[in-house]
Design a protein around this motif. Sequence first.
Motif, short mmCIF file in Angstrom:
data_model
loop_
_atom_site.label_atom_id
_atom_site.label_comp_id
_atom_site.label_asym_id
_atom_site.label_seq_id
_atom_site.Cartn_x
_atom_site.Cartn_y
_atom_site.Cartn_z
N MET A 1 0.68 -1.06 -0.12
CA MET A 1 -0.14 0.00 0.11
C MET A 1 0.99 1.24 -0.11
SD MET A 1 -3.18 0.95 2.67
CE MET A 1 -2.18 1.06 4.02
N LYS A 2 0.73 2.12 -1.09
CA LYS A 2 1.37 3.33 -0.94
C LYS A 2 1.06 4.32 0.01
CE LYS A 2 2.69 6.95 -4.23
NZ LYS A 2 2.68 7.50 -5.55
N PRO A 3 2.15 4.89 0.89
CA PRO A 3 1.70 5.78 2.08
C PRO A 3 1.23 7.02 1.35
CG PRO A 3 3.65 4.83 2.32
CD PRO A 3 3.38 4.40 0.93
N ASP A 4 0.17 7.59 1.74
CA ASP A 4 -0.48 9.01 1.64
C ASP A 4 0.28 9.89 2.67
OD1 ASP A 4 -1.90 11.44 1.46
OD2 ASP A 4 -3.62 10.33 0.47
N PRO A 5 0.96 10.95 2.06
CA PRO A 5 1.66 11.89 3.22
C PRO A 5 0.67 12.73 3.98
CG PRO A 5 2.21 12.42 0.95
CD PRO A 5 1.40 11.19 0.87
N ARG A 6 -0.59 12.84 3.49
CA ARG A 6 -1.72 13.47 4.17
C ARG A 6 -2.05 12.47 5.52
NH1 ARG A 6 -6.10 14.29 0.06
NH2 ARG A 6 -5.58 11.85 -0.35
N LEU A 7 -2.00 11.21 5.43
CA LEU A 7 -2.28 10.30 6.67
C LEU A 7 -1.13 10.59 7.66
CD1 LEU A 7 -4.28 9.07 4.83
CD2 LEU A 7 -3.90 7.11 6.10
N ASP A 8 0.21 10.85 7.14
CA ASP A 8 1.32 10.92 8.16
C ASP A 8 0.83 12.28 8.90
OD1 ASP A 8 2.89 8.73 7.37
OD2 ASP A 8 3.35 9.69 5.66
N ALA A 9 0.53 13.50 8.09
CA ALA A 9 0.30 14.59 8.80
C ALA A 9 -0.88 14.44 9.63
CB ALA A 9 0.12 15.69 7.71
N TYR A 10 -2.00 13.67 9.45
CA TYR A 10 -3.26 13.51 10.22
C TYR A 10 -2.78 12.89 11.45
CZ TYR A 10 -7.97 12.22 11.54
OH TYR A 10 -9.04 12.39 12.13
N ILE A 11 -1.94 12.02 11.41
CA ILE A 11 -1.67 11.27 12.72
C ILE A 11 -0.59 12.03 13.65
CG2 ILE A 11 -0.33 9.10 13.51
CD1 ILE A 11 -1.24 7.70 11.06
N ALA A 12 0.03 12.66 12.94
CA ALA A 12 1.08 13.57 13.91
C ALA A 12 0.25 14.63 14.55
CB ALA A 12 2.14 14.33 12.81
N LYS A 13 -0.83 14.98 14.03
CA LYS A 13 -1.82 16.12 14.47
C LYS A 13 -2.50 15.65 15.49
CE LYS A 13 -1.26 19.38 10.79
NZ LYS A 13 -2.16 20.12 9.83
N SER A 14 -2.84 14.25 15.61
CA SER A 14 -3.87 13.65 16.53
C SER A 14 -3.23 13.65 17.96
CB SER A 14 -4.31 12.20 16.05
OG SER A 14 -4.74 12.22 14.57
N ALA A 15 -4.36 13.50 18.78
CA ALA A 15 -4.01 13.49 20.28
C ALA A 15 -3.19 12.22 20.30
CB ALA A 15 -5.32 13.16 21.16
N PRO A 16 -2.26 12.25 21.50
CA PRO A 16 -1.21 11.38 21.59
C PRO A 16 -1.75 9.76 21.73
CG PRO A 16 -0.60 13.20 22.88
CD PRO A 16 -2.01 13.45 22.32
N PHE A 17 -3.12 9.80 22.41
CA PHE A 17 -3.58 8.52 22.79
C PHE A 17 -3.83 7.82 21.39
CE2 PHE A 17 -7.62 10.93 22.30
CZ PHE A 17 -8.12 10.17 21.66
N ALA A 18 -4.51 8.86 20.49
CA ALA A 18 -4.88 8.13 19.19
C ALA A 18 -3.85 7.74 18.20
CB ALA A 18 -5.80 9.13 18.18
N GLN A 19 -2.56 8.29 18.22
CA GLN A 19 -1.39 8.16 17.07
C GLN A 19 -1.35 6.64 17.06
OE1 GLN A 19 1.68 10.48 17.89
NE2 GLN A 19 0.28 12.29 17.67
N PRO A 20 -0.96 5.69 18.22
CA PRO A 20 -0.74 4.56 18.17
C PRO A 20 -1.91 3.46 17.68
CG PRO A 20 -0.33 5.02 20.46
CD PRO A 20 -0.95 6.19 19.78
N ILE A 21 -3.13 3.91 17.80
CA ILE A 21 -4.39 3.16 17.28
C ILE A 21 -4.30 3.48 15.92
CG2 ILE A 21 -6.82 3.19 17.30
CD1 ILE A 21 -6.79 4.33 20.26
N LEU A 22 -4.11 4.39 15.41
CA LEU A 22 -4.20 5.13 13.89
C LEU A 22 -3.09 4.54 13.25
CD1 LEU A 22 -4.96 8.77 14.19
CD2 LEU A 22 -6.52 7.07 13.64
N ARG A 23 -1.74 4.47 13.85
CA ARG A 23 -0.59 3.65 13.21
C ARG A 23 -1.08 2.12 12.97
NH1 ARG A 23 2.56 7.45 15.89
NH2 ARG A 23 2.70 6.38 17.71
N ARG A 24 -1.49 1.63 14.03
CA ARG A 24 -1.75 0.07 14.14
C ARG A 24 -2.76 -0.16 13.09
NH1 ARG A 24 -4.65 -3.37 18.86
NH2 ARG A 24 -4.54 -5.30 17.82
N VAL A 25 -3.95 0.63 13.06
CA VAL A 25 -4.94 0.13 11.96
C VAL A 25 -4.16 0.30 10.66
CG1 VAL A 25 -7.02 0.96 10.93
CG2 VAL A 25 -6.81 0.62 13.41
N ARG A 26 -3.70 1.39 10.33
CA ARG A 26 -2.96 1.71 9.05
C ARG A 26 -2.03 0.63 8.51
NH1 ARG A 26 1.02 6.84 7.75
NH2 ARG A 26 0.59 6.86 5.42
#
Length: 197
Positions: A1-26
């Motif tokens: 799956m080709k990474p979309d840099p907008r998702l990287d930015a979204y995850i980086a701006k998300s709350a600290p508790f959400a970042q591991p969840i978002l990275r795991r699902v991705r």
Amino acid sequence: MKPDPRLDAYIAKSAPFAQPILRRVRRLVGSACPEAVETIKWRSPFYIHSGAILCATPAFKQHCALIFWHRGMKEVLAKDSIQTAAIRHLKDNRDLPSDAALRRYLKAAAALGASGRPARPTGRPRPEAKVPADLAAALRKSAKAAAAFKAFPPSHRREYIEWITVAKRPETRTRRLAETVKLVAAGKSRNWKYERC
């Protein structure tokens, strides 16, 4: 799956508790459905597979969600005694099922999306929402708002009606009534901010 840099930015701006969840699902979407495509829709991460929405992972201030788009996923999750509401209110990685289970769900969602079955219910439209008396009175005070409200599709009218009727405090309801008249007079739907996302 080709990474979309907008998702990287979204995850980086998300709350600290959400970042591991978002990275795991991705990561799991990439391993279970490597041909999936990452994108941003409605200001949230979405994953597309075979031209159909596979799932979404919006993050909020206090929780984030894993939303499987196809309605058939409700039955798939129910077989493992998982309620869709449970994975729509995630506060920790431990709130998610195991990696093996998530891969299985993602593959099932991809198969449903590719099956051609409609993702959302079809058939009879929902009945018209009843306009509460206080909203009707407020709209009568502004001819422009009344005309715009009448011209709105039923879904737009329902959004305003539901927003007003779920208010718990009288002052909240009064504030929402005033805001509704103002927005409707301007021809704006309840969720106008998200229409061009």
